[in-house]
Every structure is written in structure tokens, then in C-alpha cells.
Design an enzyme around this catalytic site. Structure first.
Site, PDB file in Angstrom:
ATOM      1  CG  ASP A  21      21.930  -6.019 -45.458  1.00 51.85           C
ATOM      2  OD1 ASP A  21      22.042  -5.457 -44.349  1.00 51.85           O
ATOM      3  OD2 ASP A  21      20.840  -6.189 -46.030  1.00 51.85           O
TER       4      ASP A  21
ATOM      5  CE  LYS B  26      18.929  -9.167 -47.400  1.00 53.95           C
ATOM      6  NZ  LYS B  26      19.749  -8.079 -47.963  1.00 53.95           N
TER       7      LYS B  26
ATOM      8  CE  LYS C 283      16.935  -6.572 -45.814  1.00 55.03           C
ATOM      9  NZ  LYS C 283      18.020  -5.651 -46.243  1.00 55.03           N
TER      10      LYS C 283
END
Length: 246
Positions: free
Chosen positions: A102, A166, A199
Site C-alpha cells: 500500500d 484506496k 479498498k
């Protein structure tokens, strides 16, 4: 993840597969990190999301389990040079035990409309990670952005090769702290279609919100270590007992 049934009808194991359990607080002791990684494993979370300094500990605990390792990169600000981000990513990915990475997009560049720079920054990291078959989630820190910027950032990340987009780091202090709102998730989904996974992270602290996002068709959620038992509706001790009795 495109579920075939409603969240309320899922088993605890099916629900846990949506979760990246966050174990990221910088003040954590080694005992804290070990405890919350193990709880993520015991719940059957898809991954535990950790800082790079915890990679060895996570590898030790996750080995032989179904829970994978997600490591953050250039977190939580995303302000390193592209070259530095790529070097960091390679250091982590070449270990062979990192499932996902990430990374934080430079959201100051996003706010400045520097879309070519944003694209190339993300692309360089994705290309490095994909060499090692590591999936990349790109964090936009959506609380710092307008909805149209979120949509454009989603498109730009897809062009750059991101596997997920995300919403938040969970560490933003410069304004509102809403995280994975329905509005933001919907904007990402409408932009991404089937080209990229989504996400949600930040602000997912109730089972109602967790279920709502699953029923929207979200792919993954970052859940704080305190909130995992809340959204699953069961304590780790109860879940351990359930598994032992099976």
C-alpha cells in the site's frame, strides 16, 4: 471481491476475508505488534497491514497461515521522490513474502493538477512491484481531496497500473477525517468499473458501515485492530473457541 450474498448472511470467515487488519501505530511495542498481528491471523483476515519495520515479525507469525502480509510504503505522507519509493518497494517485495503493498500517492500533486507526475510516480512503483508479483494499492487520502479529484486520481492510478485504489491512511490531520464514506467509495467504483479493485480505509468502525460497503461490492477494507471484532460481531476469544470446536 464481488460477493454473491448479502453481508448479513456471510460467515465470520467470509467477512474476515474482506479485512486488512491495520497494525500501524508508530508507538506500538513489539509485544503490541505481535498481539495484533496474531489476532488478525486468528480472525482469518485477508492480510495484516504493517509498517516495514515489522516485516520480519509478520513473516514469522503469518508463515503457514492463510493470512498474508500487506506492507505500507512511503507512509503516511507519500512525499518521497519516485526513485526513493521504487527503492523502498523493491526492498520489501524482493523478500518474497509480501503479498500486497500500500503506497501513498502524492496528494499535493493531485491537488495541484500534476496528473502526468502523479501517473509516472505510481507507474514506477507498480512496475517494480509487479516484477515480484506483488499487488499495489494506491492511497489517495481522500479527505484532502474534492470528489472530482478522487475520480480523476482513480483514473490516473488505473492508467499507471494500480491493482487497487484506496481511500485513506487513517493518519490525516489536516481537515475532515471521514475516511471510506459511501459517497467516496461510489465515486471510485463508478470510475473504476471492473478495471481496478477498491479498498476502503478510515472510519469503518461499525458493523452497519462494514456491511453496507460489502453490499456495495467493495473489494477490501482496512480495519483498525480495535474495530475488527466490532465489525465481525465476535471477540477474538470467542472466534478461537469456535474454530477449536470445529
Amino acid at each position: 471481491m464481488r460477493q454473491q450474498k448479502k453481508a448479513k448472511d456471510m460467515t465470520t470467515a467470509e467477512l474476515a476475508a474482506y479485512i486488512d487488519q491495520s497494525v500501524l501505530k508508530p508507538e506500538f511495542t513489539q509485544e503490541d505488534i505481535r498481539k495484533y498481528i496474531q489476532e488478525g491471523i486468528d480472525f482469518g483476515c485477508r492480510t495484516v497491514c504493517i509498517n516495514p519495520a515489522s516485516l520480519d515479525l509478520a513473516a514469522e507469525l503469518c508463515k503457514g497461515t492463510d493470512t498474508k502480509i500487506c506492507v505500507v510504503c512511503d507512509f503516511p505522507f507519500g512525499l518521497s521522490t519516485t526513485e526513493s519509493k521504487v527503492m523502498q518497494a523493491e526492498l520489501y517485495c524482493k523478500r518474497g513474502d509480501v503479498f500486497e503493498l500500500d503506497i501513498v500517492a502524492n496528494y499535493g500533486w493531485i491537488r495541484s493538477g500534476m496528473w502526468d507526475e502523479v501517473r509516472e510516480d505510481i507507474k514506477a512503483v507498480c512496475q517494480m512491484c509487479h516484477k515480484y508479483k506483488t499487488a499495489v494499492k494506491v492511497i489517495f487520502e481522500t479527505d484532502a481531496l474534492e470528489l472530482e479529484e478522487v475520480k480523476k486520481a482513480t483514473e490516473t492510478a488505473i492508467e499507471a497500473g494500480a491493482d487497487f485504489v484506496k481511500t485513506s491512511t487513517g493518519f490525516y490531520t489536516g481537515g475532515r477525517n471521514d475516511g471510506a464514506t459511501v459517497e467516496v467509495i461510489r465515486a471510485m467504483q463508478e470510475t473504476a468499473g471492473e478495471r481496478c479493485k477498491i479498498k476502503g480505509s478510515g472510519g469503518i468502525r461499525t458493523q452497519e458501515h462494514f456491511f453496507e460497503l460489502i453490499d456495495m461490492g467493495i473489494d477490501r477494507m482496512g480495519i483498525g485492530y480495535r474495530s475488527t471484532p466490532v465489525v465481525l460481531g465476535i471477540s477474538v476469544e470467542e472466534y478461537r473457541k469456535q474454530k477449536q470446536s470445529c
